[in-house]
Design a protein around this motif. Structure first.
Motif, PDB file in Angstrom:
ATOM      1  N   PRO A 205       0.815  -1.231   0.000  1.00  0.00           N
ATOM      2  CA  PRO A 205       0.000   0.000   0.000  1.00  0.00           C
ATOM      3  C   PRO A 205       0.840   1.269   0.000  1.00  0.00           C
ATOM      4  O   PRO A 205       0.530   2.232  -0.716  1.00  0.00           O
ATOM      5  N   LEU A 206       1.935   1.295   0.768  1.00  0.00           N
ATOM      6  CA  LEU A 206       2.800   2.475   0.799  1.00  0.00           C
ATOM      7  C   LEU A 206       3.477   2.720  -0.546  1.00  0.00           C
ATOM      8  O   LEU A 206       3.735   3.871  -0.919  1.00  0.00           O
ATOM      9  N   ASP A 207       3.759   1.650  -1.291  1.00  0.00           N
ATOM     10  CA  ASP A 207       4.375   1.799  -2.614  1.00  0.00           C
ATOM     11  C   ASP A 207       3.410   2.452  -3.596  1.00  0.00           C
ATOM     12  O   ASP A 207       3.819   3.249  -4.456  1.00  0.00           O
ATOM     13  N   PHE A 208       2.128   2.115  -3.478  1.00  0.00           N
ATOM     14  CA  PHE A 208       1.134   2.753  -4.344  1.00  0.00           C
ATOM     15  C   PHE A 208       1.055   4.255  -4.054  1.00  0.00           C
ATOM     16  O   PHE A 208       0.986   5.077  -4.976  1.00  0.00           O
ATOM     17  N   SER A 209       1.078   4.601  -2.780  1.00  0.00           N
ATOM     18  CA  SER A 209       1.021   6.013  -2.399  1.00  0.00           C
ATOM     19  C   SER A 209       2.268   6.756  -2.868  1.00  0.00           C
ATOM     20  O   SER A 209       2.183   7.889  -3.355  1.00  0.00           O
ATOM     21  N   TYR A 210       3.440   6.106  -2.757  1.00  0.00           N
ATOM     22  CA  TYR A 210       4.688   6.734  -3.209  1.00  0.00           C
ATOM     23  C   TYR A 210       4.653   6.961  -4.721  1.00  0.00           C
ATOM     24  O   TYR A 210       5.042   8.040  -5.205  1.00  0.00           O
ATOM     25  N   THR A 211       4.201   5.951  -5.463  1.00  0.00           N
ATOM     26  CA  THR A 211       4.127   6.078  -6.923  1.00  0.00           C
ATOM     27  C   THR A 211       3.151   7.176  -7.324  1.00  0.00           C
ATOM     28  O   THR A 211       3.405   7.951  -8.249  1.00  0.00           O
ATOM     29  N   TRP A 212       2.043   7.258  -6.618  1.00  0.00           N
ATOM     30  CA  TRP A 212       1.048   8.313  -6.867  1.00  0.00           C
ATOM     31  C   TRP A 212       1.666   9.693  -6.655  1.00  0.00           C
ATOM     32  O   TRP A 212       1.501  10.596  -7.477  1.00  0.00           O
ATOM     33  N   ASP A 213       2.385   9.864  -5.570  1.00  0.00           N
ATOM     34  CA  ASP A 213       2.989  11.162  -5.251  1.00  0.00           C
ATOM     35  C   ASP A 213       4.126  11.519  -6.208  1.00  0.00           C
ATOM     36  O   ASP A 213       4.341  12.696  -6.512  1.00  0.00           O
ATOM     37  N   THR A 214       4.842  10.508  -6.693  1.00  0.00           N
ATOM     38  CA  THR A 214       6.054  10.745  -7.477  1.00  0.00           C
ATOM     39  C   THR A 214       5.809  10.818  -8.975  1.00  0.00           C
ATOM     40  O   THR A 214       6.464  11.602  -9.675  1.00  0.00           O
ATOM     41  N   PHE A 215       4.856  10.045  -9.481  1.00  0.00           N
ATOM     42  CA  PHE A 215       4.720   9.902 -10.932  1.00  0.00           C
ATOM     43  C   PHE A 215       3.364  10.311 -11.506  1.00  0.00           C
ATOM     44  O   PHE A 215       3.183  10.269 -12.721  1.00  0.00           O
ATOM     45  N   VAL A 216       2.409  10.690 -10.674  1.00  0.00           N
ATOM     46  CA  VAL A 216       1.052  10.945 -11.165  1.00  0.00           C
ATOM     47  C   VAL A 216       0.715  12.435 -11.094  1.00  0.00           C
ATOM     48  O   VAL A 216       1.100  13.132 -10.159  1.00  0.00           O
ATOM     49  N   GLU A 217      -0.017  12.908 -12.104  1.00  0.00           N
ATOM     50  CA  GLU A 217      -0.510  14.288 -12.129  1.00  0.00           C
ATOM     51  C   GLU A 217      -1.678  14.378 -11.155  1.00  0.00           C
ATOM     52  O   GLU A 217      -2.857  14.363 -11.543  1.00  0.00           O
ATOM     53  N   ASN A 218      -1.366  14.471  -9.870  1.00  0.00           N
ATOM     54  CA  ASN A 218      -2.384  14.298  -8.838  1.00  0.00           C
ATOM     55  C   ASN A 218      -2.950  15.598  -8.263  1.00  0.00           C
ATOM     56  O   ASN A 218      -3.783  15.551  -7.345  1.00  0.00           O
ATOM     57  N   ASP A 219      -2.492  16.760  -8.746  1.00  0.00           N
ATOM     58  CA  ASP A 219      -2.956  18.055  -8.227  1.00  0.00           C
ATOM     59  C   ASP A 219      -2.817  18.134  -6.703  1.00  0.00           C
ATOM     60  O   ASP A 219      -3.661  18.711  -6.005  1.00  0.00           O
ATOM     61  N   GLU A 220      -1.758  17.485  -6.206  1.00  0.00           N
ATOM     62  CA  GLU A 220      -1.439  17.483  -4.773  1.00  0.00           C
ATOM     63  C   GLU A 220      -2.539  16.852  -3.919  1.00  0.00           C
ATOM     64  O   GLU A 220      -2.651  17.139  -2.727  1.00  0.00           O
ATOM     65  N   GLN A 221      -3.331  15.993  -4.542  1.00  0.00           N
ATOM     66  CA  GLN A 221      -4.351  15.261  -3.802  1.00  0.00           C
ATOM     67  C   GLN A 221      -3.804  13.887  -3.406  1.00  0.00           C
ATOM     68  O   GLN A 221      -3.151  13.228  -4.203  1.00  0.00           O
ATOM     69  N   PRO A 222      -4.066  13.434  -2.175  1.00  0.00           N
ATOM     70  CA  PRO A 222      -3.571  12.120  -1.744  1.00  0.00           C
ATOM     71  C   PRO A 222      -4.329  10.993  -2.433  1.00  0.00           C
ATOM     72  O   PRO A 222      -5.462  11.176  -2.903  1.00  0.00           O
ATOM     73  N   LEU A 223      -3.708   9.825  -2.489  1.00  0.00           N
ATOM     74  CA  LEU A 223      -4.339   8.654  -3.086  1.00  0.00           C
ATOM     75  C   LEU A 223      -5.222   7.955  -2.051  1.00  0.00           C
ATOM     76  O   LEU A 223      -4.757   7.608  -0.967  1.00  0.00           O
ATOM     77  N   ASN A 224      -6.473   7.765  -2.399  1.00  0.00           N
ATOM     78  CA  ASN A 224      -7.371   6.989  -1.542  1.00  0.00           C
ATOM     79  C   ASN A 224      -7.311   5.532  -1.997  1.00  0.00           C
ATOM     80  O   ASN A 224      -7.859   5.181  -3.053  1.00  0.00           O
ATOM     81  N   LEU A 225      -6.638   4.700  -1.212  1.00  0.00           N
ATOM     82  CA  LEU A 225      -6.455   3.307  -1.589  1.00  0.00           C
ATOM     83  C   LEU A 225      -7.775   2.550  -1.570  1.00  0.00           C
ATOM     84  O   LEU A 225      -8.648   2.818  -0.750  1.00  0.00           O
ATOM     85  N   TRP A 226      -7.929   1.614  -2.486  1.00  0.00           N
ATOM     86  CA  TRP A 226      -9.134   0.812  -2.574  1.00  0.00           C
ATOM     87  C   TRP A 226      -9.196  -0.166  -1.393  1.00  0.00           C
ATOM     88  O   TRP A 226      -8.216  -0.477  -0.738  1.00  0.00           O
ATOM     89  N   GLU A 227     -10.383  -0.672  -1.150  1.00  0.00           N
ATOM     90  CA  GLU A 227     -10.663  -1.459   0.058  1.00  0.00           C
ATOM     91  C   GLU A 227      -9.782  -2.700   0.195  1.00  0.00           C
ATOM     92  O   GLU A 227      -9.301  -3.015   1.286  1.00  0.00           O
ATOM     93  N   ASP A 228      -9.554  -3.415  -0.900  1.00  0.00           N
ATOM     94  CA  ASP A 228      -8.839  -4.687  -0.831  1.00  0.00           C
ATOM     95  C   ASP A 228      -7.356  -4.564  -1.137  1.00  0.00           C
ATOM     96  O   ASP A 228      -6.693  -5.573  -1.412  1.00  0.00           O
ATOM     97  N   CYS A 229      -6.812  -3.377  -1.132  1.00  0.00           N
ATOM     98  CA  CYS A 229      -5.422  -3.173  -1.541  1.00  0.00           C
ATOM     99  C   CYS A 229      -4.450  -4.027  -0.719  1.00  0.00           C
ATOM    100  O   CYS A 229      -3.604  -4.734  -1.275  1.00  0.00           O
ATOM    101  N   LYS A 230      -4.547  -3.968   0.583  1.00  0.00           N
ATOM    102  CA  LYS A 230      -3.626  -4.711   1.449  1.00  0.00           C
ATOM    103  C   LYS A 230      -3.817  -6.216   1.294  1.00  0.00           C
ATOM    104  O   LYS A 230      -2.845  -6.977   1.206  1.00  0.00           O
ATOM    105  N   GLU A 231      -5.048  -6.655   1.243  1.00  0.00           N
ATOM    106  CA  GLU A 231      -5.339  -8.082   1.093  1.00  0.00           C
ATOM    107  C   GLU A 231      -4.807  -8.604  -0.236  1.00  0.00           C
ATOM    108  O   GLU A 231      -4.222  -9.699  -0.299  1.00  0.00           O
ATOM    109  N   ASN A 232      -4.982  -7.836  -1.307  1.00  0.00           N
ATOM    110  CA  ASN A 232      -4.496  -8.253  -2.617  1.00  0.00           C
ATOM    111  C   ASN A 232      -2.971  -8.276  -2.664  1.00  0.00           C
ATOM    112  O   ASN A 232      -2.370  -9.141  -3.314  1.00  0.00           O
ATOM    113  N   TYR A 233      -2.338  -7.307  -1.998  1.00  0.00           N
ATOM    114  CA  TYR A 233      -0.873  -7.316  -1.899  1.00  0.00           C
ATOM    115  C   TYR A 233      -0.399  -8.602  -1.245  1.00  0.00           C
ATOM    116  O   TYR A 233       0.540  -9.248  -1.738  1.00  0.00           O
TER     117      TYR A 233
END
Length: 245
Positions: A205-233
């Protein structure tokens, strides 16, 4: 185990429902377009043209697909392609976000992303031909990838070949999902890649947030992780560990 099976069945039903809805929407849009289109069809135009001797309709040729490159990924594309679901319906492309550290060289840290649709050269191969075509063998080069899915068997073989030939390159791959991990050739490719010195990881989950912050045109908005993210990892992490043991 029973709970896990129920969870997987729910995911599959959800993915199937989403795909079915998408197909219905496309079909409805197509029917509406036909109803409102007052212009003659291509077939009718071709027939009239042949009879009048004025013109003939030429078949349309689609341009070849080109790998997309850039600094920032579209947020909607990221959320769809990087979602670590088990049943990845519709996710038929690879997005590769990369960091390249060449030590104290003047070039410094290189960053960007590549996107393909598996219609031509895959993003993994394009990286070595376009982003890192040359690397001084005397300089240690540390490369980190964050990819929407792990490489296919053909790409694992090519990556392993590069790592064996260019010993100064150290590669770490973080994958959101494992691509067709049940297939024997995929498992063999991942093992070969691991043996060549590549570090293979599943994105936490932390890797998804890092990738979002580093590589995505996110308008400085945080990533809201989906419900099953940790379980799927945890699911993919276990599968990768079994493959590489």
């Amino acid at each position: 185990m029973a709970e896990k099976s129920r969870t997987q069945m729910k995911r599959k039903e959800k993915e199937t429902t989403e795909v079915t809805m998408d197909v219905k929407e496309v079909k409805n849009e197509g029917e509406k377009a036909v109803e409102h289109d007052k212009s003659p069809s291509a077939e009718a135009a071709a027939t009239n043209g042949d009879q009048n001797g004025d013109f003939q309709v030429e078949p349309m040729e689609l341009p070849p697909f080109e790998t997309i490159t850039g600094d920032r990924v579209d947020p909607f594309v990221f959320k769809f392609q990087f979602k670590n679901v088990e049943y990845s319906s519709g996710r038929n492309k690879t997005i590769l976000c990369y960091l390249v550290d060449r030590g104290d060289t003047a070039d410094g840290l290189l960053k960007g992303f590549l996107e393909d649709e598996h219609a031509g050269t895959h993003a993994e191969e394009v990286f070595f031909t376009q982003c890192l075509p040359h690397c001084d063998s005397a300089i240690k080069c540390t490369v980190t990838w964050y990819v929407s899915s792990s490489p296919c068997s053909a790409c694992t073989a090519k990556i392993a070949e590069v790592l064996k030939a260019r010993k100064n390159i150290k590669l770490t791959i973080f994958a959101a999902r494992l691509f067709e991990w049940e297939e024997a050739e995929i498992q063999a490719g991942l093992k070969a890649l691991h043996a060549a010195g590549c570090k293979l990881r599943v994105m936490k989950p932390l890797d998804f947030s890092y990738t979002w912050d580093t590589f995505v045109e996110n308008d400085e908005q945080p990533l809201n992780l989906w419900e099953d993210c940790k379980e799927n990892y945890e699911y993919y992490h276990e599968k990768l560990a079994d493959i590489l043991q």
